[in-house]
Design a protein around this motif. Structure first.
Motif, PDB file in Angstrom:
ATOM      1  N   UNK A  61       0.831  -1.203   0.000  1.00  0.00           N
ATOM      2  CA  UNK A  61       0.000   0.000   0.000  1.00  0.00           C
ATOM      3  C   UNK A  61       0.871   1.261   0.000  1.00  0.00           C
ATOM      4  N   UNK A  62       1.984   1.241   0.749  1.00  0.00           N
ATOM      5  CA  UNK A  62       2.871   2.404   0.800  1.00  0.00           C
ATOM      6  C   UNK A  62       3.568   2.635  -0.537  1.00  0.00           C
ATOM      7  N   UNK A  63       3.905   1.538  -1.227  1.00  0.00           N
ATOM      8  CA  UNK A  63       4.546   1.665  -2.539  1.00  0.00           C
ATOM      9  C   UNK A  63       3.607   2.287  -3.558  1.00  0.00           C
ATOM     10  N   UNK A  64       2.323   2.060  -3.386  1.00  0.00           N
ATOM     11  CA  UNK A  64       1.345   2.568  -4.349  1.00  0.00           C
ATOM     12  C   UNK A  64       1.273   1.720  -5.606  1.00  0.00           C
ATOM     13  N   UNK A  65       1.713   0.458  -5.526  1.00  0.00           N
ATOM     14  CA  UNK A  65       1.631  -0.421  -6.685  1.00  0.00           C
ATOM     15  C   UNK A  65       0.176  -0.862  -6.874  1.00  0.00           C
ATOM     16  N   UNK A  66      -0.088  -1.553  -7.972  1.00  0.00           N
ATOM     17  CA  UNK A  66      -1.453  -1.946  -8.310  1.00  0.00           C
ATOM     18  C   UNK A  66      -2.082  -2.773  -7.193  1.00  0.00           C
ATOM     19  N   UNK A  81      -1.276  -2.866  -4.070  1.00  0.00           N
ATOM     20  CA  UNK A  81      -1.481  -2.016  -2.901  1.00  0.00           C
ATOM     21  C   UNK A  81      -2.725  -1.158  -3.032  1.00  0.00           C
ATOM     22  N   UNK A  82      -2.970  -0.638  -4.226  1.00  0.00           N
ATOM     23  CA  UNK A  82      -4.156   0.186  -4.463  1.00  0.00           C
ATOM     24  C   UNK A  82      -5.424  -0.647  -4.315  1.00  0.00           C
ATOM     25  N   UNK A  83      -5.389  -1.893  -4.812  1.00  0.00           N
ATOM     26  CA  UNK A  83      -6.553  -2.774  -4.680  1.00  0.00           C
ATOM     27  C   UNK A  83      -6.833  -3.069  -3.214  1.00  0.00           C
ATOM     28  N   UNK A  84      -5.780  -3.296  -2.410  1.00  0.00           N
ATOM     29  CA  UNK A  84      -5.957  -3.500  -0.967  1.00  0.00           C
ATOM     30  C   UNK A  84      -6.573  -2.254  -0.333  1.00  0.00           C
ATOM     31  N   UNK A  85      -6.059  -1.097  -0.714  1.00  0.00           N
ATOM     32  CA  UNK A  85      -6.522   0.165  -0.129  1.00  0.00           C
ATOM     33  C   UNK A  85      -7.995   0.413  -0.423  1.00  0.00           C
ATOM     34  N   UNK A  86      -8.424   0.081  -1.665  1.00  0.00           N
ATOM     35  CA  UNK A  86      -9.816   0.297  -2.053  1.00  0.00           C
ATOM     36  C   UNK A  86     -10.742  -0.820  -1.604  1.00  0.00           C
ATOM     37  N   UNK A  87     -10.177  -1.919  -1.105  1.00  0.00           N
ATOM     38  CA  UNK A  87     -10.997  -3.041  -0.658  1.00  0.00           C
ATOM     39  C   UNK A  87     -11.593  -3.837  -1.809  1.00  0.00           C
ATOM     40  N   UNK A  88     -10.868  -3.910  -2.908  1.00  0.00           N
ATOM     41  CA  UNK A  88     -11.315  -4.662  -4.089  1.00  0.00           C
ATOM     42  C   UNK A  88     -10.482  -5.936  -4.223  1.00  0.00           C
TER      43      UNK A  88
END
Length: 122
Positions: free
Chosen positions: A82-87, A89-96
């Motif tokens: 999530x900190x890296x902002x990789x794909x 990580x973004x999916x984890x952040x959005x809950x998808x």
């Protein structure tokens, strides 16, 4: 009732099945532990001697990452993504869904219950 790695192992279960109650030990690792310590897989947990329980506990502490340590490592790996902002990580952040599953339909486990959209009637 045997207590291994901070988890109460059910007494009536067979040893390989009982060990799977520990987070981070599945059927394969449980069978591997029984084989290393030469404990017959048909033996029940309540039939284990104190010495055998101690040997199981020491082997798990020495060779496997289980329970709290494992949960911490997994959480840190997700946080790093999530900190890296990789794909991923973004999916984890959005809950998808993270692993390429479709989201047009399904994915309700990750997205939560369906929310109605105003004015969507046909």
């Amino acid at each position: 009732m045997a207590r291994i790695a901070g988890v109460n192992i059910p007494s009536q279960k067979r040893v390989p099945i009982g060990l799977t109650y520990i987070h981070g030990i599945g059927r394969t690792k449980a069978a591997e532990i029984c084989e290393k310590l030469s404990i017959p897989p048909a033996r029940r947990v309540h039939e284990l001697t104190d010495d055998e329980v101690l040997r199981i506990r020491e082997l798990i502490d020495r060779e496997y990452q289980v329970e709290g340590d494992l949960r911490r490592v997994v959480a840190m790996n997700i946080k790093r993504l999530m900190d890296l902002g990789c794909y991923r990580g973004l999916r984890h952040r959005k809950g998808l869904p993270v692993r390429g599953q479709r989201t047009h339909t399904n994915a309700r486990t990750r997205k939560g219950p369906a929310r109605p959209i105003a004015g969507k009637k046909k």
